[in-house]
Design a protein around this motif. Sequence first.
Motif, short mmCIF file in Angstrom:
data_model
loop_
_atom_site.label_atom_id
_atom_site.label_comp_id
_atom_site.label_asym_id
_atom_site.label_seq_id
_atom_site.Cartn_x
_atom_site.Cartn_y
_atom_site.Cartn_z
N ARG A 158 37.55 40.81 27.77
CA ARG A 158 37.36 42.03 28.54
C ARG A 158 37.83 43.25 27.75
N ASP A 160 38.92 45.83 29.45
CA ASP A 160 40.04 46.30 30.26
C ASP A 160 40.82 45.05 30.68
N HIS A 161 41.80 45.23 31.52
CA HIS A 161 42.55 44.08 31.99
C HIS A 161 42.51 44.07 33.50
N ARG A 162 41.84 43.10 34.04
CA ARG A 162 41.59 43.05 35.47
C ARG A 162 42.58 42.14 36.20
N THR A 164 41.95 40.20 38.53
CA THR A 164 41.36 38.90 38.85
C THR A 164 41.36 37.93 37.67
N GLU A 165 41.91 38.35 36.54
CA GLU A 165 41.95 37.48 35.37
C GLU A 165 43.34 36.86 35.16
N GLN B 181 34.78 55.01 42.15
CA GLN B 181 34.28 54.40 40.92
C GLN B 181 32.86 54.88 40.65
#
Lengths: 270, 270
Positions: A158, A160-162, A164-165, B181
């Motif tokens: 990714r 970005d850093h989500r 949900t990860e 967003q």
Amino acid sequence: MRRSERIVRITQTLLEHPNRVLSLTDMADRLSSAKSSLSEDLAIIREVFEQEGWGQLETQAGAAGGVRYIPDCSRVQAEQFVKEMATVLADPERILPGGYLYMSDILGKPEVLDMAGRMFASAFRKTGAEYVLTVETKGIPLAVSTSRYLQIPAIVVRRDHRVTEGSAVSINYVSGSRRIQTMSLSRRSLPERKKVLLIDDFMKAGGTLKAMTDLMREFHAEVVGVGVFMSTSEPTDKLVGNDYISLTTLDSVNETEREVKVIPGTYFES
Amino acid sequence: MRRSERIVRITQTLLEHPNRVLSLTDMADRLSSAKSSLSEDLAIIREVFEQEGWGQLETQAGAAGGVRYIPDCSRVQAEQFVKEMATVLADPERILPGGYLYMSDILGKPEVLDMAGRMFASAFRKTGAEYVLTVETKGIPLAVSTSRYLQIPAIVVRRDHRVTEGSAVSINYVSGSRRIQTMSLSRRSLPERKKVLLIDDFMKAGGTLKAMTDLMREFHAEVVGVGVFMSTSEPTDKLVGNDYISLTTLDSVNETEREVKVIPGTYFES
């Protein structure tokens, strides 16, 4: 069951489960047929698959015997596909401001993805890759198709850093546009010490793929191959080294003259 | 050519080109066989495909006749798959801070993507969808697999606006986390007035899918279906209406008790 009916069932099972060892005992049971008949059926299927350049059937004899369909792509099919792609991609209408080339439409077509996936699977089938790794966004469909033919999971780095990860490993790198960028990969997505194949849509200098290689070091993973749909002629030396495979090469884009030149990639050099 | 060899070739051709009308004349030529033999072969294949729940073969007779393989998914297969998914997803180890559920690994597995793609293709095959639309990132593999079985292109809505996409239409929307967003779609990726199927990995209130629907209005497109891998039980009323299809439903996540409950989705309600 008639032979022809068995052949339909076996052909479907093999095609839907590429690169997986299927037990001959299970298959014989499911078809309520003798193993000897099954062997004859497989011989017929093998012959056709090889004649048509669809791939090999690898059989292991014995009680624990099995059969594995290894998809391939004949040189003729590959050349025809790349020639078609080169023509489609060289359309001057694809030129975007800045000399970029629009190709998202192509990377969303099932027939293109199938063929590109077959070609990558064929080129990298002896690497022992356990995961296909790509970075969002445009490389994902290619990675998914390659992972389907190799029958190994696809994982996505990714930008970005989500949330949900879960917890992730992040690295910073300098992109082609000389900006500092971040990429991150969820810890859960890749166990340590795995063999990984990198797939992406486009490579110019190779900065993104180099960063992916660096990120793999954090997972003690081994990068066993790099494949891209399109690389550029310039620069000739890529940051990931020159042992990569590209299906097509973008030789030049002339924004003023509205000319694009696309030639076959390094795929055909081996 | 022997019947069994013809059957291998025809089965492969049908499976690799789902939802496409293949000319019987071309096929007979390529196999150097009479159309009457070809019809007999197709009858055998049709019978097996229907018995196994793999889908229908639709044939049009006459000089311009053709055959089309319409992939399907039997209820038994679908139920077994969803049951398996529910078990895997209910593993408390998947609970992330905030009550999110980690499922990126599952959405990268070829066998999961194949089955989910078959289920969506089966559920939406009568909608006349011409494009599959998803939003980056986690929905892309699902959209690609669905697009493969429906044999229509997949297109990806971006959360940013990239130079490699050319001019784009952007809209703002309020996400589930109440932040404003942006999403944008390249003008080149979708012609006007098309029928579009929306596919995503997860839906809670449906804000993202609602925004995709709004974005489609800018392209004068008609949304003919909405499919998600997982929806949530709450809220019961979704912003896209309740005429969506989910493969699984997340009934509850209890972060303190470390309990997750996943049940079959709305797929089975029709």
